[in-house]
Design a protein around this motif. Structure first.
Motif, PDB file in Angstrom:
ATOM      1  N   ARG A 129      10.024  12.123  -6.301  1.00  0.00           N
ATOM      2  CA  ARG A 129       8.973  11.133  -6.003  1.00  0.00           C
ATOM      3  C   ARG A 129       9.597   9.775  -5.667  1.00  0.00           C
ATOM      4  NH1 ARG A 129       3.479  12.805  -7.394  1.00  0.00           N
ATOM      5  NH2 ARG A 129       3.707  14.886  -8.264  1.00  0.00           N
ATOM      6  N   LEU A 130      10.639   9.425  -6.417  1.00  0.00           N
ATOM      7  CA  LEU A 130      11.265   8.121  -6.177  1.00  0.00           C
ATOM      8  C   LEU A 130      11.975   8.096  -4.828  1.00  0.00           C
ATOM      9  CD1 LEU A 130      12.528   7.099  -9.706  1.00  0.00           C
ATOM     10  CD2 LEU A 130      10.269   6.869  -8.656  1.00  0.00           C
ATOM     11  N   SER A 132      11.515   1.382  -6.816  1.00  0.00           N
ATOM     12  CA  SER A 132      10.514   2.254  -6.195  1.00  0.00           C
ATOM     13  C   SER A 132       9.535   2.752  -7.250  1.00  0.00           C
ATOM     14  CB  SER A 132      11.193   3.451  -5.520  1.00  0.00           C
ATOM     15  OG  SER A 132      12.117   3.021  -4.548  1.00  0.00           O
ATOM     16  N   TYR A 143       9.237   7.237  -2.340  1.00  0.00           N
ATOM     17  CA  TYR A 143       8.819   5.832  -2.288  1.00  0.00           C
ATOM     18  C   TYR A 143       9.975   4.917  -1.897  1.00  0.00           C
ATOM     19  CZ  TYR A 143       4.376   7.565  -3.329  1.00  0.00           C
ATOM     20  OH  TYR A 143       3.206   8.259  -3.183  1.00  0.00           O
ATOM     21  N   GLY A 144      11.198   5.354  -2.155  1.00  0.00           N
ATOM     22  CA  GLY A 144      12.347   4.619  -1.627  1.00  0.00           C
ATOM     23  C   GLY A 144      12.354   4.678  -0.103  1.00  0.00           C
ATOM     24  N   LYS A 150       0.850  -1.199   0.000  1.00  0.00           N
ATOM     25  CA  LYS A 150       0.000   0.000   0.000  1.00  0.00           C
ATOM     26  C   LYS A 150       0.875   1.234   0.000  1.00  0.00           C
ATOM     27  CE  LYS A 150      -3.843  -1.806   2.721  1.00  0.00           C
ATOM     28  NZ  LYS A 150      -4.132  -1.965   4.143  1.00  0.00           N
ATOM     29  N   LEU A 151       0.351   2.312  -0.591  1.00  0.00           N
ATOM     30  CA  LEU A 151       1.153   3.526  -0.692  1.00  0.00           C
ATOM     31  C   LEU A 151       1.068   4.405   0.549  1.00  0.00           C
ATOM     32  CD1 LEU A 151       0.444   4.767  -4.328  1.00  0.00           C
ATOM     33  CD2 LEU A 151       2.471   3.597  -3.480  1.00  0.00           C
ATOM     34  N   GLY A 152      -0.108   4.521   1.107  1.00  0.00           N
ATOM     35  CA  GLY A 152      -0.339   5.591   2.078  1.00  0.00           C
ATOM     36  C   GLY A 152      -0.178   5.168   3.532  1.00  0.00           C
ATOM     37  N   GLU A 189      -4.658   1.466  -6.651  1.00  0.00           N
ATOM     38  CA  GLU A 189      -5.399   2.178  -5.601  1.00  0.00           C
ATOM     39  C   GLU A 189      -6.217   3.337  -6.163  1.00  0.00           C
ATOM     40  OE1 GLU A 189      -2.794   3.440  -2.443  1.00  0.00           O
ATOM     41  OE2 GLU A 189      -2.082   1.409  -2.060  1.00  0.00           O
ATOM     42  N   LEU A 208      11.219   2.426   5.270  1.00  0.00           N
ATOM     43  CA  LEU A 208      10.522   2.522   6.554  1.00  0.00           C
ATOM     44  C   LEU A 208       9.522   1.383   6.742  1.00  0.00           C
ATOM     45  CD1 LEU A 208       9.951   6.386   6.414  1.00  0.00           C
ATOM     46  CD2 LEU A 208      11.399   5.199   8.078  1.00  0.00           C
ATOM     47  N   SER A 209       9.030   0.832   5.637  1.00  0.00           N
ATOM     48  CA  SER A 209       8.066  -0.275   5.733  1.00  0.00           C
ATOM     49  C   SER A 209       8.763  -1.598   5.993  1.00  0.00           C
ATOM     50  CB  SER A 209       7.277  -0.413   4.418  1.00  0.00           C
ATOM     51  OG  SER A 209       6.603   0.772   4.094  1.00  0.00           O
ATOM     52  N   ALA A 239      17.324  -0.016  -0.557  1.00  0.00           N
ATOM     53  CA  ALA A 239      16.779   1.349  -0.562  1.00  0.00           C
ATOM     54  C   ALA A 239      17.470   2.189   0.507  1.00  0.00           C
ATOM     55  CB  ALA A 239      15.269   1.314  -0.339  1.00  0.00           C
ATOM     56  N   MET A 281       2.789   2.126   7.560  1.00  0.00           N
ATOM     57  CA  MET A 281       3.537   2.098   6.315  1.00  0.00           C
ATOM     58  C   MET A 281       3.676   0.658   5.850  1.00  0.00           C
ATOM     59  SD  MET A 281       6.357   4.997   7.278  1.00  0.00           S
ATOM     60  CE  MET A 281       6.572   4.310   8.928  1.00  0.00           C
ATOM     61  N   GLU A 282       3.049   0.369   4.724  1.00  0.00           N
ATOM     62  CA  GLU A 282       3.029  -1.013   4.236  1.00  0.00           C
ATOM     63  C   GLU A 282       3.443  -1.083   2.779  1.00  0.00           C
ATOM     64  OE1 GLU A 282      -0.764  -2.986   5.272  1.00  0.00           O
ATOM     65  OE2 GLU A 282      -1.088  -1.204   6.508  1.00  0.00           O
ATOM     66  N   PHE A 283       4.454  -0.303   2.415  1.00  0.00           N
ATOM     67  CA  PHE A 283       4.918  -0.312   1.033  1.00  0.00           C
ATOM     68  C   PHE A 283       5.915  -1.457   0.850  1.00  0.00           C
ATOM     69  CE2 PHE A 283       7.094   2.048  -2.641  1.00  0.00           C
ATOM     70  CZ  PHE A 283       6.131   1.616  -3.548  1.00  0.00           C
ATOM     71  N   VAL A 284       5.451  -2.638   1.148  1.00  0.00           N
ATOM     72  CA  VAL A 284       6.222  -3.880   0.966  1.00  0.00           C
ATOM     73  C   VAL A 284       5.258  -4.936   0.426  1.00  0.00           C
ATOM     74  CG1 VAL A 284       8.029  -3.621   2.694  1.00  0.00           C
ATOM     75  CG2 VAL A 284       5.774  -4.416   3.391  1.00  0.00           C
ATOM     76  N   CYS A 315       1.122   0.328  -7.770  1.00  0.00           N
ATOM     77  CA  CYS A 315       0.265   0.515  -6.601  1.00  0.00           C
ATOM     78  C   CYS A 315      -0.671   1.714  -6.804  1.00  0.00           C
ATOM     79  CB  CYS A 315       1.179   0.795  -5.414  1.00  0.00           C
ATOM     80  SG  CYS A 315       0.821  -0.147  -3.973  1.00  0.00           S
ATOM     81  N   GLU A 365      17.616   0.657  -7.460  1.00  0.00           N
ATOM     82  CA  GLU A 365      16.754   0.829  -6.287  1.00  0.00           C
ATOM     83  C   GLU A 365      15.669   1.872  -6.570  1.00  0.00           C
ATOM     84  OE1 GLU A 365      16.438  -0.977  -3.664  1.00  0.00           O
ATOM     85  OE2 GLU A 365      18.082  -2.278  -4.263  1.00  0.00           O
ATOM     86  N   ILE A 367      10.623  13.509 -10.930  1.00  0.00           N
ATOM     87  CA  ILE A 367      10.616  12.044 -10.828  1.00  0.00           C
ATOM     88  C   ILE A 367      11.580  11.601  -9.720  1.00  0.00           C
ATOM     89  CG2 ILE A 367      11.251   9.907 -12.031  1.00  0.00           C
ATOM     90  CD1 ILE A 367      10.269  11.315 -14.657  1.00  0.00           C
ATOM     91  N   LEU A 377       9.770   5.183   1.809  1.00  0.00           N
ATOM     92  CA  LEU A 377       8.643   4.394   2.330  1.00  0.00           C
ATOM     93  C   LEU A 377       8.960   2.895   2.293  1.00  0.00           C
ATOM     94  CD1 LEU A 377       5.499   6.296   1.035  1.00  0.00           C
ATOM     95  CD2 LEU A 377       6.276   6.058   3.396  1.00  0.00           C
ATOM     96  N   ARG A 378       9.665   2.461   1.268  1.00  0.00           N
ATOM     97  CA  ARG A 378      10.101   1.049   1.245  1.00  0.00           C
ATOM     98  C   ARG A 378      11.001   0.763   2.435  1.00  0.00           C
ATOM     99  NH1 ARG A 378      13.315   0.476  -3.871  1.00  0.00           N
ATOM    100  NH2 ARG A 378      13.976  -1.444  -2.877  1.00  0.00           N
TER     101      ARG A 378
END
Lengths: 392, 352
Positions: free
Chosen positions: A292-293, B266, A296-297, A2-4, B277, A302-303, A313, B1-4, B273, B262, A289, A299-300
């Motif tokens: 943004r990357l 992402s 999401y890097g 999930k993204l958010g 979504e 931290l997730s 990442a 946070m579930e970006f996995v 995603c 990497e 770009i 977030l990867r």
């Protein structure tokens, strides 16, 4: 996947934003939007205290030490909203993000009692004494000496790049306490009060004309015997543990500041017509770009809860953002043209974008240069053979 | 946070990677390259035995459900082996167009054949294709696996039709193609009867969205594989008495590839995603992913040749398979400059 963030986290986000926006519209409106780390130090120390009073100063710390025991997601969200609201960077970043967590992890009960309440209240400002003129990328080769004498540590030597030392109250210092030791062995981690005759601070004028960094000289500087964190000789272990705290939480907040910079650049490009140039458009798109990357890097990173494997990442994050920001600075100058090379009517003070161009040259150096980052990525991430070492 | 990845997504990844690593071998791919660029046994096994061919197609349309994240996971695994399969044209572009824009009857008539692999569909897109009544005219020069297709999904910027490859007015000319794992054909339509899809706008949007993401994922897999193979070589090849991977001039280049990969990872999963979504970011993300991942793959494949030295320039080594696939991915479905221009238009507030 999930993204958010969760609905509860989004509610927390609103709470953060409401409080920060109210403060920045009220008593502290004069410091809103300041990006230079050295600007308005006294007001920003007052802001640290305001954060402390309202329990927003160190939300990731345990409640008993003035924190909120916030989750990782909440800490990330607070950092993001903090930057989004235009609140200036924390003058006690080192105290809250590094000294505090180090004390929580390695300090004695007595040391926690002595330091943590002051940091949490925004009244004890810390800086970091790691690098030396002869110990930059090769951090373990520190030469600043510490010796125990009549129940006190006596320190002699020099540290450099001590960010904000001139407005700090305390400094933590990695010292060589074992005579004749080399590299990471024989080092001890000391907490020293700056206001004493044995410590002298001289600002280093940077390429942007500002002086955020300092040289710190120790000439028979003193601190009590119980000022060490961990044991004698544990200095390297403590220092490495501390550096591990630095990553992660503040990344999205930092990116929000980058967002503000890119937005300012986009506005400038529209205003002066550079946005009609197809080459500039390509580079603006690449910058967008890249940002943004980065998000999401992060977030990867931290997730990720599986810490048994190398997290690509996380390992590539420093060089990624530093290089992105340096490129943004160069793009900013191409967008501004020669108008970016003059600061009419000022001594040598630069607006956000020209300052970004100059300051971002430091981003690819401090906290591990791009060259060192590539070594780390190749050795830890790709398992390539280590760099042969000279026999020093 | 579930970006996995969820457990299910991780399992799909493991299954797909194991399948392609075991079956899409260099030897088999090269056999397909000498023919029409399709490893038929692999295609049949993928579509009929593995059970993953319907992923990303709604169950209501006869697919296996799930979304672009899962589709990207499969495309990444296939891309890692530079597998010679008509997946992009048939299962992604054409099937997505039919699933999103076809009537229930069209879906029922066409999708089962595509998902079972018995019918290979080619995706023909050109802004200049015109319709005069039921007759379509125009041509498209670069239809992936077009020479092997039995059915074409033809789109212009506003219309979408189904055209049988053996129908009247359809001329298919296979073209010698640099990337032999996905050879092109020129498809010319001269008043060729086409069956209009019920909702052409939905068909085109879905095909392109999924196509951008799938090809980006394929590029990600290819880039990672190119890096992995080069790292293995760097550790075993000795010159000047040291593994060449211990030289900074070499290891720093490999580090740079990992940094790009990497970010490409992402990009791909953010875009997938965001589409799944229904996020506002999806429109920007698919352009970001396609352009970034394609450039990353090309960078890695070019370095794969350079860092292998002379052996990397031989036909025998697989580096050229990656290099040619990477180049093809950069060009297809809009080049990097076009995608970045779309992003520029959005961030400058010029979007219509």
């Amino acid at each position: 996947m999930k993204l958010g963030f969760s609905a509860a986290d989004e509610a927390f986000r609103q709470e953060c934003a409401d409080w920060l926006n109210a403060e920045m519209a009220g008593e502290f409106r004069d410091i809103k939007g300041i990006t230079k780390l050295t600007a308005s130090p006294e007001r920003r120390k007052e802001w640290e205290q305001r954060l402390g009073e309202a329990k927003w100063g160190c939300i990731g710390w345990p409640v008993e030490w003035g924190g909120r025991n916030a989750t990782l997601a909440q800490q990330v969200i607070f950092a993001e909203e903090y930057a989004r609201a235009g609140v200036p960077g924390r003058v006690n970043h080192i105290g809250v993000e590094l000294a505090g967590p180090t004390l929580l992890a390695f300090g004695t009960e007595e040391q926690k009692q002595r330091f943590l309440p002051g940091i949490a209240a925004g009244k004890t400002i810390f800086c970091q004494g790691f690098s030396e003129p002869g110990a930059g990328s090769d951090l373990a080769s520190v030469r600043t000496k510490g010796r125990l004498e009549n129940g006190e540590w006596v320190v002699n030597g020099q540290k450099i790049w001590t960010s904000l030392a001139h407005i700090s109250d305390w400094i933590f210092v990695v010292t060589r306490t074992e005579e004749g030791s080399k590299g990471p062995k024989g080092l001890t981690f000391l907490m020293m009060e700056i206001d004493q005759p044995g410590i002298e601070i001289r600002g280093i004028k940077q390429i942007n004309g500002d002086a955020e960094f300092n040289e710190t000289f120790f000439t028979d500087a003193r601190c009590p015997a119980d000022s060490l964190i961990g044991a004698v000789g544990d200095g390297w272990k403590i220092a490495m543990g501390l550096l591990a705290f630095e990553r992660g939480v503040s990344t999205l907040g930092q990116q929000m500041a980058f967002r503000n910079e890119l937005d300012e650049l986009i506005a400038a490009a529209k205003a002066n017509g550079a946005a009609n140039n197809p080459l500039i458009r390509q580079r603006l798109a690449k910058a967008e770009i890249g940002l943004r990357l980065m998000r999401y890097g992060a977030l990867r990173m931290l997730s990720n809860t599986d810490h048994s494997k190398i997290d690509g990442a996380a390992l590539t994050y420093k060089i990624q953002w530093a290089t992105w920001r340096r490129n943004l600075g160069e793009l900013a100058m191409d967008v501004l043209g020669q108008a970016g090379e003059v600061a009419e009517g000022s001594e040598y003070e630069w607006d956000t974008l020209p300052n970004l161009f100059l300051y971002s040259r430091a981003d690819t150096i401090y906290g591990g240069t791009n060259q060192i980052q590539r070594n780390l990525i190749a050795e830890r991430g790709l398992g390539l053979p280590r760099e042969p070492r000279g026999d020093v | 946070m579930e970006f996995v990845f969820t457990e299910e997504q991780a399992m799909i990844g493991e299954t797909a990677r194991a399948f392609f690593a075991e079956n899409a071998t260099s030897e088999r791919t090269r056999k397909a390259m000498a023919a029409d660029g399709i490893d038929r046994d692999l295609w049949t096994a993928f579509c009929q035995e593995l059970g993953l061919s319907g992923i990303g197609i709604p169950e209501s349309a006869g697919g296996a459900g799930l979304g672009l994240v899962e589709l990207a996971i499969i495309a990444e695994a296939a891309g890692a082996q530079v597998a010679a399969l008509p997946m992009l044209g048939s299962l992604v572009l054409s099937a997505q167009a039919i699933a999103a824009g076809g009537s229930a009857e069209q879906q029922a008539a066409r999708l089962p054949g595509l998902l079972s692999g018995e019918v290979v569909a080619g995706y023909v897109h050109d802004a200049g294709i015109t319709a005069d009544g039921a007759g379509l005219s125009g041509s498209a020069g670069f239809v992936a696996h077009g020479g092997s297709a039995q059915l074409f999904v033809v789109t212009s910027n506003t219309g979408a039709w189904l055209v049988p490859a053996d129908g009247p007015g359809v001329t298919v000319t296979p073209l010698t193609s640099m990337d032999q794992t996905r050879p092109y054909a020129r498809v010319t339509l001269a008043d060729a009867p086409g069956e209009p899809l019920a909702d052409p706008a939905a068909a085109i949007a879905a095909a392109h969205r999924a196509g951008f993401v799938a090809v980006a994922a394929e590029a990600l897999g290819g880039a990672q594989a190119a890096l992995d193979r080069t790292v293995a070589y760097a550790r075993e090849r000795v010159q000047f008495g040291r593994p060449i991977g211990s030289f900074q001039a070499y290891k720093h280049r490999l580090a740079d590839l990992m940094i790009e990969i990497e970010q490409a990872r992402s990009a791909v999963y953010w875009a997938a995603c965001a589409v799944d979504e229904g996020s506002d970011e999806a429109a920007l993300a698919v352009h970001a992913a396609k352009s970034f991942a394609a450039d990353t793959f090309f960078l890695c494949a070019g370095n794969m040749i350079q860092l292998h030295g002379g052996i990397g320039f031989t036909w025998e080594h697989d580096a050229h398979l990656s290099f040619k696939r990477a180049r093809a991915i950069q060009s297809m479905l809009g080049n990097g400059e076009w995608h970045r221009e779309q992003v520029a238009t959005m961030i400058l507030g010029e979007a219509a």
